[in-house]
Design an enzyme around this catalytic site. Sequence first.
Site, PDB file in Angstrom:
ATOM      1  N   GLU A 188       1.230  -4.016   0.950  1.00  0.00           N
ATOM      2  CA  GLU A 188       0.996  -4.233  -0.482  1.00  0.00           C
ATOM      3  C   GLU A 188       2.294  -4.051  -1.243  1.00  0.00           C
ATOM      4  O   GLU A 188       3.032  -3.091  -0.996  1.00  0.00           O
ATOM      5  CB  GLU A 188      -0.003  -3.223  -1.075  1.00  0.00           C
ATOM      6  CG  GLU A 188      -1.432  -3.551  -0.821  1.00  0.00           C
ATOM      7  CD  GLU A 188      -2.378  -2.514  -1.430  1.00  0.00           C
ATOM      8  OE1 GLU A 188      -2.054  -1.929  -2.481  1.00  0.00           O
ATOM      9  OE2 GLU A 188      -3.432  -2.286  -0.823  1.00  0.00           O
ATOM     10  N   GLU A 240      -4.359   3.773   2.194  1.00  0.00           N
ATOM     11  CA  GLU A 240      -3.817   4.790   1.298  1.00  0.00           C
ATOM     12  C   GLU A 240      -4.542   6.139   1.342  1.00  0.00           C
ATOM     13  O   GLU A 240      -5.186   6.544   0.372  1.00  0.00           O
ATOM     14  CB  GLU A 240      -3.766   4.260  -0.138  1.00  0.00           C
ATOM     15  CG  GLU A 240      -2.981   2.968  -0.244  1.00  0.00           C
ATOM     16  CD  GLU A 240      -2.640   2.563  -1.680  1.00  0.00           C
ATOM     17  OE1 GLU A 240      -3.221   3.144  -2.607  1.00  0.00           O
ATOM     18  OE2 GLU A 240      -1.787   1.679  -1.845  1.00  0.00           O
TER      19      GLU A 240
HETATM   20  C1  GCO Z   1      -3.925   0.373  -3.587  1.00  0.00           C
HETATM   21  C2  GCO Z   1      -4.499  -0.488  -3.950  1.00  0.00           C
HETATM   22  C3  GCO Z   1      -5.012  -1.327  -4.919  1.00  0.00           C
HETATM   23  C4  GCO Z   1      -4.477  -1.156  -6.278  1.00  0.00           C
HETATM   24  C5  GCO Z   1      -3.007  -1.374  -6.341  1.00  0.00           C
HETATM   25  C6  GCO Z   1      -2.460  -1.292  -7.727  1.00  0.00           C
HETATM   26  O1  GCO Z   1      -4.163   0.158  -2.350  1.00  0.00           O
HETATM   27  O2  GCO Z   1      -3.409   1.211  -4.288  1.00  0.00           O
HETATM   28  O3  GCO Z   1      -4.799  -1.123  -2.755  1.00  0.00           O
HETATM   29  O4  GCO Z   1      -6.357  -1.028  -4.814  1.00  0.00           O
HETATM   30  O5  GCO Z   1      -5.115  -2.096  -7.058  1.00  0.00           O
HETATM   31  O6  GCO Z   1      -2.348  -0.420  -5.601  1.00  0.00           O
HETATM   32  O7  GCO Z   1      -2.678  -0.014  -8.240  1.00  0.00           O
END
Ligand code: GCO
Length: 445
Positions: free
Chosen positions: A354, A169
């Site tokens: 994710e 991200e």
């Molecule tokens: C992300 C995240 C997580 C968060 C999830 C929920 O990559 O944003 O990998 O760290 O916990 O997105 O907000």
Amino acid sequence: MNFSLKRSDFPPNFRFGTATSAYQIEGSRFGGCGESQWDVFAQTPGNVVRGENAAVACDHYHRWAEDFDLVKNAGLDSYRFSTSWARIMPQGRGQVNQAGLDFYDRLLDGLLARGISPWACLYHWELPAPLLDLGGWRNRDIAHWFADFAEVVMRRLGDRLDAAATFNEPWCIAWFSHFMGQHAPGVRDIRAAARAMHHILLAHGQATRVMRDLGMANLGVVLNFERALPADDSVECLQATQRYDGIYNRFFLGGVFKQAYPQDVLAGLEAHLPQNYQDDFAVIGEPVDWLGVNYYTCKRVTADNSGLFPGYGEQTGPLPKTTMGWEIYPEGLYHFLTWAHREYAPNLPIYVTENGLSADDRVVAGQIADPQRIAFIEQHLQAVLRAIAEGVPVQGYFIWSLLDNYEWALGYDKRFGLVHVDFDTLQRTPKQSWHAVRALLQDAS
Ligand code: GCO
């Protein structure tokens, strides 16, 4: 409650997995881990709910074997985790903490012994604090520091990974953390944000080359996407939505896959990018083998008339929401899978790296009923199937997350796990959704 889907609804090699990240579960106090920007950020009042930190988190550092049994017993094929830079190189450069490398070595062997394929991500936000003093992501040299870190990690782990990613991200690392100031290091500065955006991509390209030179295959990057929807149909609002979409969804894809940044973003950020930034696209565009898509929600974008870039705001939308306040919008996942395939990565496998939701999960008589999680996953898997039916090579889906964990600035309040964690006793209890995933994956019909 169970899924109405079956494993056999998916292509034969489709992989189901779950994702975690180092800082959110390991416990940063253990094993000679160095101080990271998150340890620092959490010490500044007002940054994290109740001032909570991840010194212990889920104590995965000591309890990983129990956690991997939960992955295996759910029938999941793959496990996506991250390696903490601060744990492996406490100063960010130079000295290696062998205990840190040994820990990830144990994780890999523990996964392989259980027949779970390991997916590693080099960076999920634990910048070593000493690098903050050198400017962190604002300093161009970080691309070399990161490439060196990648080499240290992958010389030890690279031979046993099924897949590896550089970053998780970039939007969060750069924009959320350096423009919005919501995540560590909590900066609100357009020049810092623009430079971080570019330097992350430069570091991505350099580290990808390092991993290739080590003979590694199946290298990718994990980007997050948020469906930007205009709050009304005025021209101003449509343009604001475009800018939101440009910064969030098109900037990083553009760098990696088109060796160019979108014009609507450059209009506001080019003045703040490093001089001759275009010369870096040869490195940034280093070919990757797959694209990881993280997807959670949509945003209702409004125009703001401050006269300042990026000139947008947001308002609450009408759809049902998770306890993050995020609208549930599976259509957005379908959109990004088909669009990224068409516009950016037509020849690459795409993985949903994710997807998941936070809910108000409570233990009642030893059970945790989370039907909303099952429904959420089902709806998003349906979106994946739709994309596959249209020819998009979506080859896997990773649920965020295995365990309830440290949700960054929101502390331990938000529960994303398939498995409930009691943060007083650290006891793990599989939720109804964990049982449903197991039933889905066991169904051979
Ligand atoms: C992300 C995240 C997580 C968060 C999830 C929920 O990559 O944003 O990998 O760290 O916990 O997105 O907000």
